[in-house]
Motif scaffolding. Structure first.
Motif, PDB file in Angstrom:
ATOM      1  N   UNK A  92       3.389   2.902 -21.964  1.00 52.71           N
ATOM      2  CA  UNK A  92       4.490   2.987 -22.918  1.00 52.71           C
ATOM      3  C   UNK A  92       5.854   2.805 -22.258  1.00 52.71           C
ATOM      4  N   UNK A  93       6.000   3.213 -21.010  1.00 52.55           N
ATOM      5  CA  UNK A  93       7.311   3.194 -20.363  1.00 52.55           C
ATOM      6  C   UNK A  93       7.648   1.891 -19.643  1.00 52.55           C
ATOM      7  N   UNK A  94       6.657   1.214 -19.119  1.00 50.11           N
ATOM      8  CA  UNK A  94       6.932   0.009 -18.334  1.00 50.11           C
ATOM      9  C   UNK A  94       7.014  -1.220 -19.235  1.00 50.11           C
ATOM     10  N   UNK A  95       7.904  -2.138 -18.907  1.00 51.33           N
ATOM     11  CA  UNK A  95       8.110  -3.300 -19.788  1.00 51.33           C
ATOM     12  C   UNK A  95       6.993  -4.343 -19.672  1.00 51.33           C
ATOM     13  N   UNK A  96       6.850  -5.106 -20.724  1.00 46.94           N
ATOM     14  CA  UNK A  96       5.965  -6.273 -20.778  1.00 46.94           C
ATOM     15  C   UNK A  96       4.527  -5.964 -20.372  1.00 46.94           C
ATOM     16  N   UNK A  97       4.035  -4.820 -20.802  1.00 49.32           N
ATOM     17  CA  UNK A  97       2.636  -4.429 -20.539  1.00 49.32           C
ATOM     18  C   UNK A  97       2.290  -4.346 -19.047  1.00 49.32           C
ATOM     19  N   UNK A 136      -0.363  -1.770 -17.600  1.00 49.72           N
ATOM     20  CA  UNK A 136      -1.810  -2.001 -17.529  1.00 49.72           C
ATOM     21  C   UNK A 136      -2.308  -1.960 -16.087  1.00 49.72           C
ATOM     22  N   UNK A 137      -1.464  -2.334 -15.154  1.00 48.57           N
ATOM     23  CA  UNK A 137      -1.834  -2.357 -13.740  1.00 48.57           C
ATOM     24  C   UNK A 137      -2.063  -0.941 -13.206  1.00 48.57           C
ATOM     25  N   UNK A 138      -1.445   0.043 -13.835  1.00 55.19           N
ATOM     26  CA  UNK A 138      -1.540   1.422 -13.331  1.00 55.19           C
ATOM     27  C   UNK A 138      -2.958   1.987 -13.440  1.00 55.19           C
ATOM     28  N   UNK A 139      -3.717   1.577 -14.449  1.00 57.12           N
ATOM     29  CA  UNK A 139      -5.063   2.124 -14.640  1.00 57.12           C
ATOM     30  C   UNK A 139      -5.994   1.827 -13.466  1.00 57.12           C
ATOM     31  N   UNK A 140      -6.159   0.559 -13.081  1.00 51.26           N
ATOM     32  CA  UNK A 140      -7.036   0.301 -11.925  1.00 51.26           C
ATOM     33  C   UNK A 140      -6.521   0.928 -10.628  1.00 51.26           C
ATOM     34  N   UNK A 141      -5.202   0.926 -10.460  1.00 51.21           N
ATOM     35  CA  UNK A 141      -4.643   1.502  -9.231  1.00 51.21           C
ATOM     36  C   UNK A 141      -4.864   3.011  -9.150  1.00 51.21           C
ATOM     37  N   UNK A 142      -4.673   3.708 -10.268  1.00 49.93           N
ATOM     38  CA  UNK A 142      -4.889   5.160 -10.257  1.00 49.93           C
ATOM     39  C   UNK A 142      -6.362   5.499 -10.088  1.00 49.93           C
ATOM     40  N   UNK A 143      -7.249   4.728 -10.717  1.00 49.81           N
ATOM     41  CA  UNK A 143      -8.679   4.994 -10.542  1.00 49.81           C
ATOM     42  C   UNK A 143      -9.114   4.781  -9.100  1.00 49.81           C
ATOM     43  N   UNK A 144      -8.561   3.777  -8.453  1.00 47.63           N
ATOM     44  CA  UNK A 144      -8.887   3.537  -7.044  1.00 47.63           C
ATOM     45  C   UNK A 144      -8.355   4.664  -6.173  1.00 47.63           C
ATOM     46  N   UNK A 145      -7.115   5.054  -6.421  1.00 52.84           N
ATOM     47  CA  UNK A 145      -6.470   6.074  -5.598  1.00 52.84           C
ATOM     48  C   UNK A 145      -7.039   7.466  -5.835  1.00 52.84           C
ATOM     49  N   UNK A 146      -7.265   7.848  -7.083  1.00 50.34           N
ATOM     50  CA  UNK A 146      -7.666   9.224  -7.410  1.00 50.34           C
ATOM     51  C   UNK A 146      -9.171   9.442  -7.516  1.00 50.34           C
ATOM     52  N   UNK A 147      -9.887   8.416  -7.971  1.00 45.57           N
ATOM     53  CA  UNK A 147     -11.317   8.592  -8.227  1.00 45.57           C
ATOM     54  C   UNK A 147     -12.211   7.760  -7.315  1.00 45.57           C
ATOM     55  N   UNK A 148     -11.628   6.879  -6.506  1.00 46.07           N
ATOM     56  CA  UNK A 148     -12.419   6.069  -5.592  1.00 46.07           C
ATOM     57  C   UNK A 148     -13.199   4.950  -6.251  1.00 46.07           C
ATOM     58  N   UNK A 149     -12.767   4.527  -7.426  1.00 45.92           N
ATOM     59  CA  UNK A 149     -13.435   3.442  -8.150  1.00 45.92           C
ATOM     60  C   UNK A 149     -12.810   2.125  -7.693  1.00 45.92           C
ATOM     61  N   UNK A 150     -13.624   1.120  -7.497  1.00 49.41           N
ATOM     62  CA  UNK A 150     -13.108  -0.167  -7.036  1.00 49.41           C
ATOM     63  C   UNK A 150     -12.185  -0.785  -8.078  1.00 49.41           C
TER      64      UNK A 150
END
Length: 87
Positions: free
Chosen positions: A44-49, A52-66
């Motif tokens: 909601x806060x970042x422009x132009x969608x 969406x990049x935050x989801x894969x990055x957070x899953x990799x960083x916090x949950x160890x998902x590729x």
């Protein structure tokens, strides 16, 4: 107060959807809920969608998902969103 409760219920169901799409039993539900909420905030806060990049990055960083697996679940979730709106 009611709107905040509806918000929590909405993000609870989003968490279940992403957790089912990932199909990984070792991800704790509370951790996945946190990732889902933060993902929604960035979306909601970042422009132009670009959020969406935050989801894969957070899953990799916090949950160890590729990155590839988390990006695939995001694409599938977006496809189902589009299909639901199209119907």
């Amino acid at each position: 107060m009611e709107s905040f409760l509806i918000y929590l219920i909405n993000y609870y169901f989003r968490t279940l959807r992403f957790r089912d799409l990932l199909d990984i039993e070792t991800i704790p539900p509370a951790g996945m809920f946190g990732v889902t909420c933060l993902y929604g905030m960035y979306l909601y806060l970042m422009p132009a969608k670009t959020g969406e990049v935050s989801y894969p990055l957070m899953l990799k960083d916090r949950m160890g998902v590729s990155i590839s697996q988390s990006a695939a679940t995001l694409v599938v979730a977006r496809f189902f969103d589009f299909a639901a709106v199209a119907l």
